[in-house]
Scaffold this motif. Structure first.
Motif, PDB file in Angstrom:
ATOM      1  N   GLY A  55     -12.244  53.959 -16.917  1.00 10.51           N
ATOM      2  CA  GLY A  55     -12.722  52.582 -16.864  1.00 10.51           C
ATOM      3  C   GLY A  55     -12.567  51.950 -15.498  1.00 10.51           C
ATOM      4  N   ARG A  56     -13.039  52.656 -14.456  1.00 16.48           N
ATOM      5  CA  ARG A  56     -12.932  52.132 -13.101  1.00 16.48           C
ATOM      6  C   ARG A  56     -14.318  51.968 -12.473  1.00 16.48           C
ATOM      7  N   PRO A  57     -14.542  50.869 -11.737  1.00 18.00           N
ATOM      8  CA  PRO A  57     -15.801  50.714 -11.003  1.00 18.00           C
ATOM      9  C   PRO A  57     -15.968  51.827  -9.978  1.00 18.00           C
ATOM     10  N   GLN A  58     -17.216  52.116  -9.634  1.00 17.15           N
ATOM     11  CA  GLN A  58     -17.494  53.238  -8.745  1.00 17.15           C
ATOM     12  C   GLN A  58     -18.445  52.837  -7.616  1.00 17.15           C
ATOM     13  N   LEU A  59     -18.170  53.347  -6.431  1.00 16.80           N
ATOM     14  CA  LEU A  59     -19.110  53.278  -5.318  1.00 16.80           C
ATOM     15  C   LEU A  59     -19.602  54.698  -5.095  1.00 16.80           C
ATOM     16  N   VAL A  60     -20.888  54.924  -5.353  1.00 15.41           N
ATOM     17  CA  VAL A  60     -21.434  56.277  -5.342  1.00 15.41           C
ATOM     18  C   VAL A  60     -22.223  56.509  -4.055  1.00 15.41           C
ATOM     19  N   MET A  61     -21.922  57.637  -3.398  1.00 18.37           N
ATOM     20  CA  MET A  61     -22.620  58.045  -2.176  1.00 18.37           C
ATOM     21  C   MET A  61     -23.247  59.412  -2.435  1.00 18.37           C
ATOM     22  N   PRO A  62     -24.362  59.465  -3.185  1.00 15.65           N
ATOM     23  CA  PRO A  62     -24.950  60.748  -3.585  1.00 15.65           C
ATOM     24  C   PRO A  62     -25.404  61.553  -2.379  1.00 15.65           C
ATOM     25  N   GLN A  63     -25.254  62.894  -2.497  1.00 20.00           N
ATOM     26  CA  GLN A  63     -25.616  63.730  -1.359  1.00 20.00           C
ATOM     27  C   GLN A  63     -26.511  64.906  -1.716  1.00 20.00           C
ATOM     28  N   MET A  64     -26.666  65.264  -3.028  1.00 20.12           N
ATOM     29  CA  MET A  64     -27.567  66.361  -3.363  1.00 20.12           C
ATOM     30  C   MET A  64     -27.865  66.393  -4.869  1.00 20.12           C
ATOM     31  N   CYS A  65     -28.980  67.014  -5.207  1.00 21.32           N
ATOM     32  CA  CYS A  65     -29.369  67.384  -6.575  1.00 21.32           C
ATOM     33  C   CYS A  65     -29.303  66.218  -7.555  1.00 21.32           C
ATOM     34  N   ASP A  66     -28.611  66.392  -8.684  1.00 20.44           N
ATOM     35  CA  ASP A  66     -28.598  65.388  -9.746  1.00 20.44           C
ATOM     36  C   ASP A  66     -27.738  64.183  -9.420  1.00 20.44           C
ATOM     37  N   GLN A  67     -27.038  64.201  -8.291  1.00 22.67           N
ATOM     38  CA  GLN A  67     -26.166  63.084  -7.948  1.00 22.67           C
ATOM     39  C   GLN A  67     -26.945  61.790  -7.736  1.00 22.67           C
ATOM     40  N   PHE A  68     -28.183  61.898  -7.285  1.00 23.75           N
ATOM     41  CA  PHE A  68     -29.004  60.705  -7.070  1.00 23.75           C
ATOM     42  C   PHE A  68     -29.383  60.061  -8.403  1.00 23.75           C
ATOM     43  N   ALA A  69     -29.724  60.893  -9.395  1.00 25.39           N
ATOM     44  CA  ALA A  69     -30.052  60.375 -10.727  1.00 25.39           C
ATOM     45  C   ALA A  69     -28.826  59.753 -11.382  1.00 25.39           C
TER      46      ALA A  69
END
Length: 363
Positions: free
Chosen positions: A285-299
């Motif tokens: 239950g923690r907020p997230q800052l996402v820095m996607p770098q490949m494949c399904d991470q963007f979705a």
């Protein structure tokens, strides 16, 4: 009952399946994990028994030549088909010799379902957490259709007898899936004493996952330097830690400590958008800052931000300034924490791996 697990040689693929394997083992079932050699150490560390299939096949050996990992949003399944081409004959032979009653596999492992079909045994598909959107996955399958056809050799692979879905319902459950609570696992550790003590400042964990690519190190560096401009305690973990020669003295470098042990004391998790990392934060239950770098991470980043539990930084915009701005918004707005808590409650209410093991046992 004998249960054979098949998966690709990546720690993140194994980690999501360990709790169900444990649940079956504790029921008294015999569990065997079939993977190429590079993953055997992780299987043994999880207290499970491994069998070699595909020799020393690995992602980096079979990754398509000229295809960049970092910044590549396209879901390219060629590497997974290549892995199945290496493991197919060994998995077939293992199924004939060990004679499992059931096979459990993951969404992009193709030799297991083929072997199960040929042997006439049921197989179960387990998703990692936040599944790739169906249109994206279907489009990726279409691009490797000819190669998969050659792999199958004309065999029409049976559909799964059951699909296990660990995604919380409000984030888009798999149609017809059997829900199962996501239980974080990513190996054992010794917890440092300071981790159990409250921090005088908001603690922020930074991790770029288990795949040590240069873009992950760059993202880690940008995150650390951006967060240093905020009044927070920074904890860096994961595979990319050792890629940074120097870290500021006030940054804790902790290496490999399971996120479900680190995140309860954190106010924010900054990471690459991997399925395991995302689900660990959702479970806690923690907020997230996402820095996607490949494949399904963007979705995954899109799904988390749409749910109101995260913010994301597009790959071309990754820099310290962007991290400072986006992390500041997450830390100053209680709405992100409230939404993250709601999702954690959803996950907690889902059936446990033990409950799902009971369903599998009667099949």
């Amino acid at each position: 009952m004998r249960v054979l697990f098949t998966m690709n040689p990546a720690p993140g693929h194994l980690f999501s399946m360990v709790p169900l394997a444990w649940a079956l083992h504790l029921r008294g079932d015999q569990v065997l994990v079939a993977v190429p050699q590079p993953l055997h150490q992780q299987v043994r560390r999880a207290g499970l028994t491994a069998a070699v299939v595909g020799g020393d096949a690995s992602f980096f050996e079979l990754w398509p030549s000229g295809l960049s990992l970092g910044g590549n949003e396209e879901l390219d399944l060629n590497v997974f088909v290549a892995l199945a081409e290496r493991t197919r004959d060994d998995v077939d032979a293992l199924v004939r010799a060990w004679r499992p009653d059931l096979l459990v596999t993951e969404p992009v492992e193709y030799s297991g379902p083929l072997a199960a079909t040929r042997a006439g045994i049921p197989w179960v598909l387990q998703h990692w957490g936040l599944p790739v959107p169906e249109p994206v996955h279907n489009a990726a399958l279409a691009r490797v259709e000819e190669r998969l056809s050659r792999l199958y050799g004309g065999t029409a692979v049976d559909p799964p007898a059951l699909t296990i879905d660990t995604c919380p319902p409000s984030l888009g459950a798999v149609p017809g899936g059997t829900p199962m609570r996501y239980v974080p696992y990513n190996a054992a550790c010794t917890i440092p004493g300071w981790l159990l003590e409250p921090s005088p400042r908001p603690r922020v964990c930074v991790s770029m996952g288990t795949v040590p690519i240069p873009e992950g190190v760059d993202g880690l560096s940008a995150a650390v330097h951006g967060l240093r401009e905020l009044d927070v305690e920074i904890v860096v973990s994961g595979a990319g830690v050792h890629g940074i020669a120097e870290l500021p003295a006030d940054v804790r470098r902790i290496g490999w400590i399971p996120h479900n042990q680190v995140l309860p004391g954190c106010a924010l998790f900054v990471h690459h958008g991997g399925a395991g990392s995302s689900m660990a934060a959702l479970t806690i239950g923690r907020p997230q800052l996402v820095m996607p770098q490949m494949c399904d991470q963007f979705a995954i980043a899109e799904r988390l931000t749409a749910a109101g539990a995260a913010r994301a930084i597009p790959f071309p915009q990754r820099c310290a300034a962007a991290v400072r701005i986006e992390a500041g918004k997450l830390l100053s707005d209680d709405g992100y924490q409230a939404r993250a808590s709601e999702l954690a409650a959803e996950i907690a209410a889902m059936p446990s791996p033990s409950a799902v093991a009971e369903i599998l046992t009667v099949r």
